[in-house]
Design a protein around this motif. Structure first.
Motif, PDB file in Angstrom:
ATOM      1  N   ALA A  68      49.557 -73.837  95.802  1.00 27.65           N
ATOM      2  CA  ALA A  68      48.200 -74.356  95.636  1.00 27.65           C
ATOM      3  C   ALA A  68      47.354 -73.422  94.781  1.00 27.65           C
ATOM      4  O   ALA A  68      46.606 -73.870  93.900  1.00 27.65           O
ATOM      5  N   ALA A  69      47.474 -72.107  95.018  1.00 25.42           N
ATOM      6  CA  ALA A  69      46.681 -71.145  94.259  1.00 25.42           C
ATOM      7  C   ALA A  69      47.088 -71.126  92.794  1.00 25.42           C
ATOM      8  O   ALA A  69      46.232 -71.066  91.899  1.00 25.42           O
ATOM      9  N   ALA A  70      48.396 -71.169  92.523  1.00 28.93           N
ATOM     10  CA  ALA A  70      48.863 -71.170  91.136  1.00 28.93           C
ATOM     11  C   ALA A  70      48.349 -72.398  90.394  1.00 28.93           C
ATOM     12  O   ALA A  70      47.964 -72.325  89.219  1.00 28.93           O
ATOM     13  N   GLY A  71      48.314 -73.552  91.088  1.00 27.35           N
ATOM     14  CA  GLY A  71      47.781 -74.756  90.471  1.00 27.35           C
ATOM     15  C   GLY A  71      46.306 -74.622  90.156  1.00 27.35           C
ATOM     16  O   GLY A  71      45.832 -75.062  89.094  1.00 27.35           O
ATOM     17  N   TYR A  72      45.556 -73.989  91.062  1.00 24.87           N
ATOM     18  CA  TYR A  72      44.128 -73.770  90.836  1.00 24.87           C
ATOM     19  C   TYR A  72      43.903 -72.818  89.660  1.00 24.87           C
ATOM     20  O   TYR A  72      43.074 -73.075  88.780  1.00 24.87           O
ATOM     21  N   ILE A  73      44.651 -71.706  89.637  1.00 25.93           N
ATOM     22  CA  ILE A  73      44.518 -70.731  88.556  1.00 25.93           C
ATOM     23  C   ILE A  73      44.870 -71.385  87.220  1.00 25.93           C
ATOM     24  O   ILE A  73      44.208 -71.158  86.198  1.00 25.93           O
ATOM     25  N   ARG A  74      45.938 -72.167  87.212  1.00 23.68           N
ATOM     26  CA  ARG A  74      46.336 -72.884  85.993  1.00 23.68           C
ATOM     27  C   ARG A  74      45.200 -73.775  85.496  1.00 23.68           C
ATOM     28  O   ARG A  74      44.870 -73.769  84.304  1.00 23.68           O
ATOM     29  N   ARG A  75      44.585 -74.540  86.382  1.00 20.64           N
ATOM     30  CA  ARG A  75      43.485 -75.428  86.020  1.00 20.64           C
ATOM     31  C   ARG A  75      42.312 -74.632  85.444  1.00 20.64           C
ATOM     32  O   ARG A  75      41.728 -75.008  84.431  1.00 20.64           O
ATOM     33  N   HIS A  76      41.980 -73.524  86.113  1.00 23.48           N
ATOM     34  CA  HIS A  76      40.845 -72.703  85.677  1.00 23.48           C
ATOM     35  C   HIS A  76      41.084 -72.129  84.285  1.00 23.48           C
ATOM     36  O   HIS A  76      40.226 -72.239  83.396  1.00 23.48           O
ATOM     37  N   ARG A  77      42.243 -71.545  84.075  1.00 22.36           N
ATOM     38  CA  ARG A  77      42.488 -70.849  82.811  1.00 22.36           C
ATOM     39  C   ARG A  77      42.721 -71.810  81.657  1.00 22.36           C
ATOM     40  O   ARG A  77      42.326 -71.524  80.518  1.00 22.36           O
ATOM     41  N   LEU A  78      43.334 -72.953  81.916  1.00 23.10           N
ATOM     42  CA  LEU A  78      43.469 -73.952  80.855  1.00 23.10           C
ATOM     43  C   LEU A  78      42.117 -74.543  80.487  1.00 23.10           C
ATOM     44  O   LEU A  78      41.849 -74.806  79.296  1.00 23.10           O
ATOM     45  N   THR A  79      41.255 -74.741  81.471  1.00 25.36           N
ATOM     46  CA  THR A  79      39.921 -75.257  81.175  1.00 25.36           C
ATOM     47  C   THR A  79      39.136 -74.259  80.333  1.00 25.36           C
ATOM     48  O   THR A  79      38.445 -74.631  79.369  1.00 25.36           O
TER      49      THR A  79
END
Length: 216
Positions: A68-79
Motif C-alpha cells: 500500500a505504501a509503495a503504491g502511495y509513494i508511486r502516485r505521489h512521485r509520478l504526480t
C-alpha cells in the motif's frame, strides 16, 4: 484507506526503507503531528494489518502495508513528475500541490501518467519511483558534505520537504543529474565552495547536507 492512514504508512515506508523501525517521534516530526496522535494511528494501522507495532519500539510495515505504501509513494512521485515535466510547475511547489491531488487519483490514471512520461525512474527531486509491482531501484548516495576538495560527483537527490530550500537549490543549479565539484572547504566558517556547471558558489553546511550525490 483514509488519507491520514496513507500519509502515515508513507512516512513509515520512507523511514524504514533501509531497515529498522519508525519511531513514534520520527513519524510525528515528519508529519507535523503530536506523538499521541501518532501512537493512536499506529494502533489503528496495526488493527488494519498494515503495520507491526510494539509499544516504545516503533512501527514497521507488514507486507500488505509495504504494498500500500509503495503504491502511495508511486502516485505521489509520478504526480510530481507530471506537474514539473508537463505543466511546468516549479519543483519547490509540487509537493504541496501533489498532497492536494494524489488521494483522488485512481490507479488507472497513475499508470497512464507513467506511460505518458515514459516510465521515469525518479521524481523531480531525485527519489526513486516504485514500479507497478512496488519494486524500488535504489542507488548508493552520500551527502555533498562527504566530498573532498577537488572531488566531483553527480547530484542524485535533494531534501524535498522545504520549499524555500528547494527554491534556493534551484537557483544554485543543484538539480538531479547535474555535476558538482567541491573546490574547497572552510572548516572555520563551515562553508563549501562548489562549482556547478560554469558557476561557483559558497554554501553553508545546511545547504550542502541537503544535497546527495552519486559517483560521476
Amino acid at each position: 484507506m483514509s488519507r491520514a492512514m496513507e500519509d502515515y504508512i508513507a512516512a513509515i515506508w520512507r523511514l524504514t526503507l533501509h531497515g529498522g523501525t519508525a519511531s513514534t517521534g520520527a513519524v510525528a516530526r515528519r508529519l507535523g503531528v503530536s506523538p499521541a496522535s501518532t501512537s493512536y494511528m499506529f494502533r489503528k494501522l496495526a488493527e488494519a494489518g498494515l503495520v507491526d507495532h510494539k509499544e516504545y519500539a516503533g512501527a514497521t510495515l507488514t507486507p500488505a502495508g509495504e504494498r500500500a505504501a509503495a503504491g502511495y509513494i508511486r502516485r505521489h512521485r509520478l504526480t510530481e513528475r507530471f506537474l514539473v515535466d508537463i505543466l511546468g510547475i516549479p519543483w519547490d511547489q509540487v509537493d504541496a500541490i501533489t498532497d492536494q491531488m494524489e488521494h483522488a487519483l485512481p490507479d488507472v490514471v497513475v499508470d497512464r501518467i507513467d506511460d505518458v512520461l515514459g516510465h521515469p525512474r525518479t521524481c523531480p527531486h531525485g527519489y526513486p519511483i516504485p514500479d507497478r509491482s512496488g519494486n524500488v531501484d535504489e542507488i548508493a548516495v552520500r551527502p555533498l558534505t562527504e566530498l573532498r576538495p577537488g572531488e566531483t560527483a553527480v547530484v542524485a537527490r535533494v531534501a524535498e520537504h522545504d520549499p524555500q530550500l528547494l527554491a534556493h537549490l534551484g537557483d544554485l543549479g543543484l538539480f538531479p543529474r547535474t555535476e558538482v565539484q567541491v573546490l574547497a572547504r572552510d572548516r572555520v566558517g563551515d562553508t563549501y565552495r562548489i562549482r556547478v556547471g560554469n558557476r561557483e558558489h559558497v554554501v553553508g553546511r545546511a545547504v550542502a547536507a541537503a544535497v546527495y550525490v552519486a559517483d560521476a
